[in-house]
Design a protein around this motif. Sequence first.
Motif, PDB file in Angstrom:
ATOM      1  N   ASP A   3       4.347  -6.905  -2.223  1.00  0.00           N
ATOM      2  CA  ASP A   3       3.949  -5.343  -2.360  1.00  0.00           C
ATOM      3  C   ASP A   3       3.218  -5.036  -1.091  1.00  0.00           C
ATOM      4  OD1 ASP A   3       5.145  -5.652  -4.833  1.00  0.00           O
ATOM      5  OD2 ASP A   3       3.523  -5.131  -5.990  1.00  0.00           O
ATOM      6  N   THR A   4       1.992  -5.289  -0.807  1.00  0.00           N
ATOM      7  CA  THR A   4       1.124  -4.465   0.642  1.00  0.00           C
ATOM      8  C   THR A   4       2.168  -4.691   1.561  1.00  0.00           C
ATOM      9  OG1 THR A   4      -0.677  -6.280  -0.502  1.00  0.00           O
ATOM     10  CG2 THR A   4      -0.929  -5.153   1.295  1.00  0.00           C
ATOM     11  N   ASP A  27       5.645  -5.222   1.473  1.00  0.00           N
ATOM     12  CA  ASP A  27       6.937  -3.971   1.167  1.00  0.00           C
ATOM     13  C   ASP A  27       5.919  -2.733   2.001  1.00  0.00           C
ATOM     14  OD1 ASP A  27       8.353  -5.304   1.259  1.00  0.00           O
ATOM     15  OD2 ASP A  27       8.576  -5.092  -1.279  1.00  0.00           O
ATOM     16  N   SER A  28       4.973  -2.205   1.766  1.00  0.00           N
ATOM     17  CA  SER A  28       4.358  -1.046   1.773  1.00  0.00           C
ATOM     18  C   SER A  28       4.458  -0.699   3.855  1.00  0.00           C
ATOM     19  CB  SER A  28       3.275  -0.501   1.215  1.00  0.00           C
ATOM     20  OG  SER A  28       2.662  -0.713   1.066  1.00  0.00           O
ATOM     21  N   GLU A  29       3.917  -2.055   4.063  1.00  0.00           N
ATOM     22  CA  GLU A  29       3.481  -1.940   5.405  1.00  0.00           C
ATOM     23  C   GLU A  29       4.461  -1.977   6.094  1.00  0.00           C
ATOM     24  OE1 GLU A  29       0.741  -2.371   8.829  1.00  0.00           O
ATOM     25  OE2 GLU A  29       1.263  -1.186   6.675  1.00  0.00           O
ATOM     26  N   ARG A  69       5.667   1.791   6.213  1.00  0.00           N
ATOM     27  CA  ARG A  69       4.958   2.432   6.823  1.00  0.00           C
ATOM     28  C   ARG A  69       5.590   2.025   8.075  1.00  0.00           C
ATOM     29  NH1 ARG A  69       1.489   2.321   9.977  1.00  0.00           N
ATOM     30  NH2 ARG A  69       1.292   0.237  10.105  1.00  0.00           N
TER      31      ARG A  69
END
Length: 367
Positions: A20-21, A23-25, A28
Amino acid sequence: MSENKPKQDERLLELRNRIDTIDSEIARLISERANCALEVAEVKKSNGEDALYYRPEREAQVLRRAMERNPGPLTNEEMARLFREIMSACLALEEPIKVAYLGPEGTFTQQAALKHFGHSAVSKPLAAIDEVFREVEAGAVNYGVVPVENSTEGVVNHTLDNFMTSNLKICGEVELRIHQHLMISDITRKESITRIYSHAQSLAQCRKWLDSYYPNVERVAVASNAEAARRVKGEWNAAAIAGDMAAELYGLKILNEKIEDRPDNSTRFLIIGSQAVPPSGDDKTSLMVSMRNAPGALHDLLAPFQHHKIDLTRVETRPAQSGNWTYVFFIDFVGHRERENVAAALKEVGACASDMKVLGSYPRGVL
Ligand SMILES: O=C(O)C(=O)C[C@]1(C(=O)O)C=C[C@@H](O)C=C1
């Protein structure tokens, strides 16, 4: 229940949190890239009215770099495919491009168009190769995708002949591995198949397989593989030979997979448009030449390539439309027309030809 289960659950949770971390990177960074592409569009717009948003040479470089720096474990092709889609979406933000292809939907040419432009291009199926040329010439679409040669069945004459009367350029190429499948509909009775539909080229590519497994079944050539799949939909005693996309589009069941006689069966497609493409660092050039019918003409035509150490990748001959027994040669070779040795060879060929047209220099197919 395994006594390790709570431990495994914990590990799974931990890994998913990490994903999840990441993926958000990734999200962005993709947004940052998309904003950059929007700024590129502004720069292009400020440079003039007919700004060229699609840049084949730059796309080839981006994809090659994605493959070169790939740290694994994904394959180079998978990595490039992901970047292909990101770039396709970025280009659509700049300007959605329209692409015509030899249809109908579900053909290998549609698959080639998607492979080359990604899923964000707006694509339009047309019924014939000539129509694809006309639509691009008329400016109704930006680019066209047409088949040009198959490794088993040879050249697609219709495509070459269109270049004799068209001013369009070749802006790119794409190669596709062709897998043919035998497919049936949910009303087909497997034991009662009396007819197999497909495009003539596909029937030819599966000739030996058909001779072995369906020797007495009628083979019916139709306009495209997708048309074959469409017909089978309503017939209880027929099957079709077509690709994955056609099976999916018409909801058919694949009875036998990969039935092509040669495992390396592939088709090369051309991207046609009106833009001259700058060098990408690994390019090909396609040439159309008419020669007077004299002894040694072919030798004179090919000698400059040997002399300037240029690799020929294909030589095809077609009868000229202008008169009996005169010929047009289609020659593909490695190198961009702006390279010194290529420019010198072209000058020499031009001097002995009765007519010569450079159909285009374009990046060698990456994916
Ligand atoms: O570099 C450019 O000219 C861009 O427009 C950016 C970009 C990309 O997303 O990388 C998008 C479309 C072009 O076909 C080539 C590259």
